[in-house]
Write a protein that holds these residues in place. Sequence first.
Motif, PDB file in Angstrom:
ATOM      1  N   HIS A 123      -4.224  -6.649  -2.201  1.00 32.33           N
ATOM      2  CA  HIS A 123      -2.802  -6.496  -2.482  1.00 32.33           C
ATOM      3  C   HIS A 123      -2.383  -5.021  -2.298  1.00 32.33           C
ATOM      4  CE1 HIS A 123      -2.708 -10.598  -4.084  1.00 32.33           C
ATOM      5  NE2 HIS A 123      -3.709 -10.280  -4.878  1.00 32.33           N
ATOM      6  N   PRO A 124      -1.108  -4.777  -2.083  1.00 30.50           N
ATOM      7  CA  PRO A 124      -0.672  -3.391  -1.794  1.00 30.50           C
ATOM      8  C   PRO A 124      -0.461  -2.502  -3.011  1.00 30.50           C
ATOM      9  CG  PRO A 124       1.144  -4.946  -1.462  1.00 30.50           C
ATOM     10  CD  PRO A 124      -0.059  -5.756  -1.814  1.00 30.50           C
ATOM     11  N   TRP A 125      -0.560  -3.027  -4.229  1.00 29.41           N
ATOM     12  CA  TRP A 125      -0.058  -2.308  -5.408  1.00 29.41           C
ATOM     13  C   TRP A 125      -0.867  -1.062  -5.744  1.00 29.41           C
ATOM     14  CZ3 TRP A 125       3.700  -4.971  -4.305  1.00 29.41           C
ATOM     15  CH2 TRP A 125       3.659  -6.374  -4.184  1.00 29.41           C
ATOM     16  N   GLN A 126      -2.143  -1.020  -5.442  1.00 29.72           N
ATOM     17  CA  GLN A 126      -2.981   0.142  -5.751  1.00 29.72           C
ATOM     18  C   GLN A 126      -3.346   0.936  -4.504  1.00 29.72           C
ATOM     19  OE1 GLN A 126      -5.165  -3.106  -7.138  1.00 29.72           O
ATOM     20  NE2 GLN A 126      -5.778  -2.110  -9.045  1.00 29.72           N
ATOM     21  N   PHE A 127      -2.857   0.510  -3.346  1.00 29.26           N
ATOM     22  CA  PHE A 127      -3.328   1.061  -2.086  1.00 29.26           C
ATOM     23  C   PHE A 127      -3.032   2.551  -1.952  1.00 29.26           C
ATOM     24  CE2 PHE A 127      -3.288   2.229   2.320  1.00 29.26           C
ATOM     25  CZ  PHE A 127      -4.361   1.535   2.862  1.00 29.26           C
ATOM     26  N   ALA A 128      -1.817   2.976  -2.258  1.00 26.79           N
ATOM     27  CA  ALA A 128      -1.431   4.374  -2.030  1.00 26.79           C
ATOM     28  C   ALA A 128      -2.318   5.326  -2.828  1.00 26.79           C
ATOM     29  CB  ALA A 128       0.042   4.579  -2.380  1.00 26.79           C
ATOM     30  N   TRP A 129      -2.614   4.977  -4.084  1.00 28.28           N
ATOM     31  CA  TRP A 129      -3.458   5.855  -4.894  1.00 28.28           C
ATOM     32  C   TRP A 129      -4.864   5.937  -4.302  1.00 28.28           C
ATOM     33  CZ3 TRP A 129      -8.012   5.528  -7.600  1.00 28.28           C
ATOM     34  CH2 TRP A 129      -8.303   6.602  -8.440  1.00 28.28           C
ATOM     35  N   VAL A 130      -5.422   4.781  -3.931  1.00 27.01           N
ATOM     36  CA  VAL A 130      -6.775   4.769  -3.341  1.00 27.01           C
ATOM     37  C   VAL A 130      -6.787   5.576  -2.039  1.00 27.01           C
ATOM     38  CG1 VAL A 130      -8.577   3.312  -2.359  1.00 27.01           C
ATOM     39  CG2 VAL A 130      -7.387   2.588  -4.434  1.00 27.01           C
ATOM     40  N   TYR A 131      -5.746   5.418  -1.238  1.00 23.94           N
ATOM     41  CA  TYR A 131      -5.658   6.131   0.042  1.00 23.94           C
ATOM     42  C   TYR A 131      -5.675   7.641  -0.178  1.00 23.94           C
ATOM     43  CZ  TYR A 131      -3.750   7.520   4.599  1.00 23.94           C
ATOM     44  OH  TYR A 131      -3.557   8.104   5.826  1.00 23.94           O
ATOM     45  N   ARG A 132      -4.918   8.101  -1.156  1.00 22.93           N
ATOM     46  CA  ARG A 132      -4.872   9.539  -1.431  1.00 22.93           C
ATOM     47  C   ARG A 132      -6.217  10.049  -1.954  1.00 22.93           C
ATOM     48  NH1 ARG A 132       0.326   7.991  -3.419  1.00 22.93           N
ATOM     49  NH2 ARG A 132      -0.553   7.813  -5.515  1.00 22.93           N
ATOM     50  N   GLN A 133      -6.870   9.249  -2.790  1.00 24.33           N
ATOM     51  CA  GLN A 133      -8.143   9.670  -3.367  1.00 24.33           C
ATOM     52  C   GLN A 133      -9.260   9.726  -2.332  1.00 24.33           C
ATOM     53  OE1 GLN A 133      -8.880  10.659  -6.659  1.00 24.33           O
ATOM     54  NE2 GLN A 133      -6.645  10.772  -6.701  1.00 24.33           N
ATOM     55  N   SER A 134      -9.249   8.822  -1.383  1.00 22.21           N
ATOM     56  CA  SER A 134     -10.350   8.746  -0.409  1.00 22.21           C
ATOM     57  C   SER A 134     -10.258   9.839   0.644  1.00 22.21           C
ATOM     58  CB  SER A 134     -10.362   7.373   0.270  1.00 22.21           C
ATOM     59  OG  SER A 134      -9.238   7.239   1.114  1.00 22.21           O
ATOM     60  N   ARG A 135      -9.044  10.352   0.889  1.00 28.65           N
ATOM     61  CA  ARG A 135      -8.823  11.459   1.831  1.00 28.65           C
ATOM     62  C   ARG A 135      -9.372  11.166   3.228  1.00 28.65           C
ATOM     63  NH1 ARG A 135     -10.371  14.022  -3.039  1.00 28.65           N
ATOM     64  NH2 ARG A 135      -8.714  15.287  -3.947  1.00 28.65           N
ATOM     65  N   GLU A 184       4.290  -2.316   0.198  1.00 23.14           N
ATOM     66  CA  GLU A 184       3.696  -3.126   1.261  1.00 23.14           C
ATOM     67  C   GLU A 184       3.766  -2.381   2.597  1.00 23.14           C
ATOM     68  OE1 GLU A 184       3.636  -7.777   1.853  1.00 23.14           O
ATOM     69  OE2 GLU A 184       5.550  -6.986   2.575  1.00 23.14           O
ATOM     70  N   HIS A 185       4.902  -1.717   2.855  1.00 24.03           N
ATOM     71  CA  HIS A 185       5.049  -0.949   4.091  1.00 24.03           C
ATOM     72  C   HIS A 185       3.995   0.156   4.174  1.00 24.03           C
ATOM     73  CE1 HIS A 185       6.677   2.479   6.449  1.00 24.03           C
ATOM     74  NE2 HIS A 185       7.049   1.522   7.281  1.00 24.03           N
ATOM     75  N   PHE A 186       3.815   0.907   3.098  1.00 24.33           N
ATOM     76  CA  PHE A 186       2.834   1.994   3.113  1.00 24.33           C
ATOM     77  C   PHE A 186       1.434   1.448   3.360  1.00 24.33           C
ATOM     78  CE2 PHE A 186      -0.233   4.923   1.410  1.00 24.33           C
ATOM     79  CZ  PHE A 186       0.238   6.159   1.808  1.00 24.33           C
ATOM     80  N   ALA A 187       1.090   0.382   2.671  1.00 26.96           N
ATOM     81  CA  ALA A 187      -0.262  -0.162   2.798  1.00 26.96           C
ATOM     82  C   ALA A 187      -0.531  -0.675   4.209  1.00 26.96           C
ATOM     83  CB  ALA A 187      -0.474  -1.278   1.774  1.00 26.96           C
ATOM     84  N   VAL A 188       0.408  -1.441   4.767  1.00 25.00           N
ATOM     85  CA  VAL A 188       0.211  -2.023   6.098  1.00 25.00           C
ATOM     86  C   VAL A 188       0.134  -0.926   7.161  1.00 25.00           C
ATOM     87  CG1 VAL A 188       1.308  -3.455   7.882  1.00 25.00           C
ATOM     88  CG2 VAL A 188       1.217  -4.265   5.513  1.00 25.00           C
ATOM     89  N   LEU A 196       3.903  -9.782   9.064  1.00 24.52           N
ATOM     90  CA  LEU A 196       3.702  -8.393   8.644  1.00 24.52           C
ATOM     91  C   LEU A 196       3.700  -7.444   9.841  1.00 24.52           C
ATOM     92  CD1 LEU A 196       0.962  -8.941   5.907  1.00 24.52           C
ATOM     93  CD2 LEU A 196       3.355  -8.351   5.524  1.00 24.52           C
ATOM     94  N   ALA A 197       3.094  -7.858  10.954  1.00 25.97           N
ATOM     95  CA  ALA A 197       3.078  -7.009  12.149  1.00 25.97           C
ATOM     96  C   ALA A 197       4.490  -6.758  12.651  1.00 25.97           C
ATOM     97  CB  ALA A 197       2.221  -7.659  13.236  1.00 25.97           C
ATOM     98  N   ALA A 198       5.307  -7.808  12.680  1.00 25.47           N
ATOM     99  CA  ALA A 198       6.675  -7.664  13.175  1.00 25.47           C
ATOM    100  C   ALA A 198       7.542  -6.848  12.223  1.00 25.47           C
ATOM    101  CB  ALA A 198       7.284  -9.047  13.393  1.00 25.47           C
ATOM    102  N   ARG A 199       7.410  -7.088  10.926  1.00 27.70           N
ATOM    103  CA  ARG A 199       8.276  -6.399   9.961  1.00 27.70           C
ATOM    104  C   ARG A 199       8.008  -4.904   9.930  1.00 27.70           C
ATOM    105  NH1 ARG A 199       7.343  -8.900   4.897  1.00 27.70           N
ATOM    106  NH2 ARG A 199       9.012 -10.365   5.380  1.00 27.70           N
ATOM    107  N   TYR A 200       6.732  -4.514   9.997  1.00 25.75           N
ATOM    108  CA  TYR A 200       6.404  -3.104   9.807  1.00 25.75           C
ATOM    109  C   TYR A 200       6.032  -2.399  11.109  1.00 25.75           C
ATOM    110  CZ  TYR A 200       6.565  -4.582   4.979  1.00 25.75           C
ATOM    111  OH  TYR A 200       6.988  -5.106   3.778  1.00 25.75           O
ATOM    112  N   GLY A 201       6.190  -3.091  12.236  1.00 24.18           N
ATOM    113  CA  GLY A 201       6.028  -2.453  13.530  1.00 24.18           C
ATOM    114  C   GLY A 201       4.626  -1.966  13.831  1.00 24.18           C
TER     115      GLY A 201
END
Length: 407
Positions: free
Chosen positions: A117-129, A169-173, A190-195
């Motif tokens: 799911h996208p809800w924790q993605f941004a934090w994990v993304y920032r932490q993993s660098r 969802e946009h950030f995660a995808v 999802l591919a069409a919506r977020y390009g």
Amino acid sequence: MERLLVVAPYAVVPPRYGGPLRVYNLCRELSRSFRVAQFAQQVQRRNLAPRLDPVISQVTPTYQEYSSRSILSTGLYALTSLKWGAPPVWQDAVLRIAAPAWLRQQIACADVIHVEHPWQFAWVYRQSRGRVPIILGTQNDEAGLYDDALLHAPKPIIRRIRQAIAHQEHFAVTHASHIITCSPEDAATLAARYGVSPDLFTVVPNGVDCQFFRPVESALREQRKLELGITGKHVVLFAGSSHQPNIEAVEQIIALAQHWPDPATYFLIVGTVGNAFPHVQHPMLHFTGSVDSTKPYFEAADMALNPMLSGSGTNLKQLEFMAMGLPVLTTPIGVRGLAVTDNEHAFIRALSDFPSQLRSMQAKPQMCVQVGHAARRLVEQQFDWPAIADHLAQVYRMHMHNSVSGQ
């Protein structure tokens, strides 16, 4: 063994419904070839307590779940999910305030990370660098699923929730190394919506534990009916959590039961979806509420209904019904994303045709037996969890290899 970190919004041990079932079964099977650490940002209700120590479950020698016991997360869940019917869009903010040291340590040593799911993605993304690949697991088209009708909050809050869903969802995808969907339809949406390129998506369908959900002989079915006090009844099954699409489906079953002419028919509604209907009483309807295991109820069933009207992804209950060898009467949405053939693996009908088709099924038991057998064969061949997990492991290893090659 390579280290896989799975980050999920919810605890999955023991698994009881939908999303947690998918995460649990994939992690369990993946632990045959990975050392799996799975983080859950909130505990199950049975583990709620006025203390802060985590709940740690060792599922296999190489699969551990760490469930964070947080007063803040519990309070926000009660307000946003239980009261408003919203997904946990607050989880990223809570991790920024108070992420457990265990989770930070696992991110530092993981070879690949899967965020469900996208809800924790941004934090994990920032932490993993960017150190390791981050795979996004989606079970729904979230922005498309949560419309105004699904949320029960004041309009200004609904607007903010929907903005948060779309943003997360946009950030995660758009930042994931790869995206897993349950169905081709969700991948295309999802591919069409977020390009983003369709090449970033892999369909990993929902599965079923074919060893746990197995057809039963008539003697065991009658024994289960005796234990439930429904001997002599023709049991028509539905099962689900309190997810809004399940509530909509049960509303259709209630309408069907209220006009059904045969008093020997017994509509059995299993799971927390029944909590949405505390005042519904009818001699041909029974709501179990929350149960420790659905299996005894499934073993009592003669057939199943799946009158889904909305939702995305693929439907786990449909696969469980089929694994039990039950003939299933379903809407097209109930079998979305599944290679199910009408009149061969299930009876796929518009909701308006349910009454006539159910009467036909009750009048032709041999036809139902044949369809049930074909349904069981299909899930054994295409939807058993070990084969599905092997496919997902190939995706992980491809990105792990690409990550090492690019360094």
